[in-house]
Design an enzyme around this catalytic site. Structure first.
Site, PDB file in Angstrom:
ATOM      1  N   ASP A  39       2.000  13.074   4.697  1.00 12.16           N
ATOM      2  CA  ASP A  39       0.787  12.621   4.036  1.00 12.16           C
ATOM      3  C   ASP A  39      -0.411  12.992   4.911  1.00 12.16           C
ATOM      4  O   ASP A  39      -0.549  12.495   6.030  1.00 12.16           O
ATOM      5  CB  ASP A  39       0.879  11.083   3.891  1.00 12.16           C
ATOM      6  N   ASP A  75      -4.157  13.312   0.608  1.00 12.09           N
ATOM      7  CA  ASP A  75      -4.772  12.068   0.163  1.00 12.09           C
ATOM      8  C   ASP A  75      -6.172  12.323  -0.425  1.00 12.09           C
ATOM      9  O   ASP A  75      -6.964  13.072   0.169  1.00 12.09           O
ATOM     10  CB  ASP A  75      -4.887  11.159   1.406  1.00 12.09           C
ATOM     11  N   GLU A 126      -3.575  14.316  -4.272  1.00 15.16           N
ATOM     12  CA  GLU A 126      -3.903  13.079  -4.978  1.00 15.16           C
ATOM     13  C   GLU A 126      -5.333  13.212  -5.481  1.00 15.16           C
ATOM     14  O   GLU A 126      -6.255  13.411  -4.685  1.00 15.16           O
ATOM     15  CB  GLU A 126      -3.792  11.886  -4.030  1.00 15.16           C
ATOM     16  N   HIS A 145       2.475   3.353  -3.718  1.00 15.43           N
ATOM     17  CA  HIS A 145       2.085   2.212  -2.876  1.00 15.43           C
ATOM     18  C   HIS A 145       0.703   1.673  -3.225  1.00 15.43           C
ATOM     19  O   HIS A 145       0.249   0.722  -2.583  1.00 15.43           O
ATOM     20  CB  HIS A 145       2.119   2.656  -1.419  1.00 15.43           C
ATOM     21  N   ASP A 146       0.015   2.284  -4.184  1.00 17.15           N
ATOM     22  CA  ASP A 146      -1.309   1.793  -4.591  1.00 17.15           C
ATOM     23  C   ASP A 146      -1.266   1.126  -5.956  1.00 17.15           C
ATOM     24  O   ASP A 146      -2.311   0.744  -6.489  1.00 17.15           O
ATOM     25  CB  ASP A 146      -2.308   2.961  -4.676  1.00 17.15           C
TER      26      ASP A 146
HETATM   27  C1  NOJ Z   1      -5.155   6.856  -1.329  1.00 14.29           C
HETATM   28  C2  NOJ Z   1      -4.024   6.191  -0.625  1.00 14.29           C
HETATM   29  O1  NOJ Z   1      -2.870   6.344  -1.398  1.00 14.29           O
HETATM   30  C3  NOJ Z   1      -4.443   4.752  -0.411  1.00 14.29           C
HETATM   31  O2  NOJ Z   1      -3.377   3.961   0.008  1.00 14.29           O
HETATM   32  C4  NOJ Z   1      -5.584   4.752   0.551  1.00 14.29           C
HETATM   33  O3  NOJ Z   1      -6.090   3.442   0.675  1.00 14.29           O
HETATM   34  C5  NOJ Z   1      -6.722   5.653   0.084  1.00 14.29           C
HETATM   35  N1  NOJ Z   1      -6.266   6.895  -0.437  1.00 14.29           N
HETATM   36  C6  NOJ Z   1      -7.652   5.961   1.204  1.00 14.29           C
HETATM   37  O4  NOJ Z   1      -7.037   6.821   2.134  1.00 14.29           O
END
Ligand code: NOJ
Ligand code: CA
Length: 582
Positions: free
Chosen positions: A100, A207, A257, A331-332
C-alpha cells in the site's frame, strides 16, 4: 516470481488489514510474522495475491496511513527480515504480496515535514503552503485560504506558526499533502516505489491517488467540501504515467484507490494504452445507502440505484478498455453483509445471514474485473456491534460522534449511526476460532473482538460443507477455471426485465476464446442473477437459459419453471445453458 498484469481477470486479491489479522507476539497488534503464519490458510482459500495495508513507521494517527518513513518497517509490525521472509514464503505458495503506497500525503512526523518546519525551504516546497485569507501580513493567520473540509471533519487547512503559512491536509491534520507539482517530490516517490519493487513484491495499491494533482487555482467550493474540485486533477494522468515509468512497474499488478472519481477518468487510468494503472477502486456503488450523499445519515440501500451504477461501470469500462477492481468491503467500509442484509447481518431485511453473504459474493465474483476479498468477508463477519462509543478507535468515528452530538443527536442515536458507518466495523480482529480473543492474539486485542466471533470464525467453517468460507473457495476456483468468468464480456439485463431488487447480467466469450472454451467443454455463456432484497421475486429467463443448469448459488438449487426463475430472499444463481460438469 511475478503476477503478470495481463492475468488480471484470473487474479483474486485478498486484503489484509495488518493490525487486525494475526498477532505473533502477544502485544495485541497484528504483524508481519502473524501474516506469514497464516499463509497456508490463504493458499487454502486459493487467492493469488495479498494486499497488506501500510506497515511503515508511523505515529498511527490514521492507522498507518500517516507515514513517517516510506522505506522502513515499523517495529510494531516486525523487521525487514520478517518482510523478506513473508515475501519469499508467500511466493513459495504461488501468492504475491501487494503493498500500500500512501503517496498523496506524509505524516507530520516525516523527516521532510520536520525539515520544512525547521525552516528548510527545499522541504517547504514538498508541501502545499499558502497565506491566509485577509491576513494583515507575516505572522497573521487570517482565515483559511479556502472553505475546503477535510475527509475526517474540520478545515482542510492548518495554520502552522513555524511556517507562517497554512498547510493543506485532505485527511487528518497530521497528514499534510505533498506537492506533486514539485518534480523533486515526484522523483523521491518513484524511488520509494522502486525500492519495494526491488524487494520482490507483486504489485502496489495506491492510496487516494486521484487526489495527487491539486487544481491550478485554489478557490472556494460553493457546493461542498472541495474534494470534487481536487479529484482527478489537471495533471493526474501525466503524474501517474511518470510514476509508473520511473519506478519500473508497468508490467506489475497495480490498483489505484479513486476518491470521488468519474468513469471517463477511470477508463483513462486503466486502459493499458495510457500506461497508467492496472485497475481502480471506485466507490459510487458503496454510497447507495447514504441519505442525500451524507455518510452519517442512515438510509436502507437503494438496490435499483446499485444496479444502475454497476451496469454503467461494468459496461462503459469494458467499452473504453478499462478494468475494474470488484469489491464490497475494505478497511474503510462497514461490513456489506450487515449493510445490505440488515443491521445485525442476520436477516432483518429478510433472508438469512448466509444467503445475504453468498448473494453479495456471487455478484462481485462473477462480474468483469478483479475481485478483492477483505479479511473476514469470506467468513461472513458482520459489523462490530459495539455497545459503547469507547470501543471505537478510528479518528473518523470519534469526529463523527462529536459532530452528530453537536447537531443535536442524543448519545444513543449518535452511537447507532457510528455503529452502522464506522470504519472500525471493517477493522475488528480476524476471528480464527471461537475463543475470547478469537485466536487473533494471546494478549489483549487493540480493538475489541465482536461477539459474532463466537460463531463466525475460521475453525467453525473450514472444511464444513455449505459454509461461507467453502463458498468463497468455490468462487475463487471457478474464476481460475472458467474463461467465461475471467475473460468474458459483460452485459446487464435491461431494468424492465427484473424487479428493482434484482441485479442480472450475462457473461460470454467471443471469437477464439469462445472456440477454445467449446473445445475444452467449458461454458461460453453465463447468466448471473442476484436478488438483493427480502421480497420474493422472479425473472423471465432469456431464451438461451430456459433449460439452464445451475453452476453455483446462494441457495442449493435454482427453481426454474416454464422459463421463469423464482427467487427467494437474497437468492443469487449462476446459470449456464445446457449441462455443466463442474
Ligand atoms: C484511504 C485509506 O484507505 C484510508 O484508510 C485512509 O484513511 C485514507 N486513504 C487516507 O490515507
Ligand atoms: Ca504483534
Amino acid at each position: 516470481m511475478a503476477i503478470d498484469k495481463r492475468d488480471l481477470g484470473r487474479t483474486v486479491v485478498y486484503q489484509i488489514y495488518i493490525k487486525s489479522f494475526c498477532d505473533s507476539n502477544g502485544d495485541g497488534i497484528g504483524d508481519l510474522r502473524g501474516i506469514t503464519s497464516k499463509l497456508d490458510y490463504l493458499a487454502y482459500l486459493g487467492v493469488d495475491c495479498v494486499w497488506i495495508t501500510p506497515f511503515f513507521p508511523s505515529p498511527q494517527r490514521d492507522n498507518g496511513y500517516d507515514i513517517s518513513d516510506y522505506c522502513a518497517i515499523d517495529p510494531v509490525f516486525g523487521t525487514m527480515a520478517d518482510f523478506d521472509e513473508l515475501v519469499a514464503e508467500a511466493w513459495s505458495r504461488g501468492i504475491g504480496i501487494m503493498l500500500d503506497m500512501v503517496l498523496c500525503h506524509t505524516s507530520t512526523e516525516h523527516a521532510w515535514f520536520k525539515r520544512a518546519l525547521a525552516g528548510d525551504e527545499r522541504y517547504q516546497r514538498y508541501y502545499i503552503l499558502r497565506d491566509g485569507r485577509g491576513s494583515a501580513g507575516p505572522g497573521d493567520p487570517g482565515e483559511p485560504p479556502t472553505n475546503w473540509q477535510s475527509a475526517f471533519g474540520g478545515s482542510m487547512w492548518e495554520w502552522e506558526p513555524r511556517l507562517g503559512k497554512w498547510y493543506l491536509h485532505m485527511h487528518d491534520v497530521s497528514q499534510p499533502d505533498l506537492d506533486w507539482t514539485n518534480p523533486e517530490v515526484r522523483a523521491e516517490l518513484a524511488r520509494v516505489v522502486r525500492f519495494w519493487r526491488d524487494r520482490g513484491v507483486a504489485g502496489f495499491r495506491f492510496d487516494v491517488v486521484n487526489l495527487i494533482s491539486k487544481p491550478d487555482v485554489f478557490e472556494d467550493d460553493p457546493a461542498g467540501t472541495g474534494r470534487a474540485l481536487i479529484a482527478d486533477g489537471p495533471h493526474v494522468h501525466e503524474y501517474l504515467r511518470e510514476l509508473v515509468q520511473a519506478s519500473g512497474i508497468d508490467s506489475m499488478l497495480t490498483v489505484g484507490e479513486m476518491a470521488a472519481t468519474t468513469l471517463d477518468n477511470c477508463v483513462r487510468y486503466t486502459n493499458p494504452a495510457y500506461g497508467e494503472l492496472g485497475m481502480v477502486f471506485s466507490f459510487h456503488h458503496l454510497k447507495v445507502d447514504y441519505k442525500d450523499g451524507d455518510k452519517w445519515a442512515l438510509m436502507a440501500p437503494d438496490i435499483d440505484r446499485l444496479r444502475e451504477i454497476l451496469a454503467t461501470w461494468q459496461e462503459r469500462m469494458q467499452e473504453g478498455g478499462g478494468w475494474n477492481a470488484l469489491f464490497w468491503n475494505n478497511h474503510d467500509q462497514p461490513r456489506a453483509i450487515t449493510r445490505f442484509g440488515g443491521r445485525t447481518g442476520v436477516g432483518e431485511r429478510g433472508g438469512s445471514w448466509g444467503h445475504v453473504g453468498k448473494a453479495l459474493a456471487v455478484c462481485a465474483h462473477l462480474m468483469q474485473g478483479t475481485p478483492y476479498i477483505f479479511q473476514g468477508e469470506e467468513l461472513g463477519v458482520p459489523n462490530a456491534g459495539y455497545a459503547s462509543i469507547d470501543d471505537y478507535n478510528d479518528v473518523e468515528s470519534a469526529n463523527a460522534y462529536r459532530m452528530l452530538c453537536e447537531r443535536g443527536a442524543s448519545p444513543a442515536e449518535a452511537l447507532r449511526v457510528v455503529g452502522e458507518r464506522s470504519r472500525d466495523n471493517g477493522r475488528t480482529p480476524m476471528p480464527w476460532d471461537g475463543s475470547p480473543a478469537a485466536g487473533f492474539t494471546t494478549g489483549t486485542p487493540w480493538l475489541a473482538v465482536p461477539q459474532s466471533a463466537e460463531r463466525v470464525n475460521v475453525a467453525a467453517e473450514r472444511g464444513v460443507a455449505g459454509s461461507m468460507l467453502e463458498f468463497y473457495r468455490e468462487l475463487v476456483r471457478l474464476r481460475h477455471e472458467l474463461a467465461v468468468i475471467s475473460e468474458g464480456r459483460v452485459r446487464f439485463l435491461a431494468k424492465d426485465d427484473a424487479a428493482p431488487q434484482v441485479i442480472a447480467f450475462e457473461r460470454w466469450l467471443e471469437g477464439e476464446a469462445e472456440a477454445r472454451a467449446r473445445e475444452a467443454g467449458e461454458p461460453t455463456h453465463l447468466l448471473v442473477v442476484c436478488s438483493l432484497g427480502a421480497e420474493p421475486a422472479s425473472l423471465e429467463l432469456p431464451v438461451r437459459y430456459r433449460r439452464a443448469t445451475r453452476v453455483v448459488g446462494s441457495y442449493d438449487e435454482a427453481r426454474i419453471e416454464r422459463g421463469v426463475l423464482a427467487l427467494r430472499p437474497f437468492e443469487a444463481q449462476v446459470l449456464v445453458e445446457g449441462q455443466f460438469a463442474g
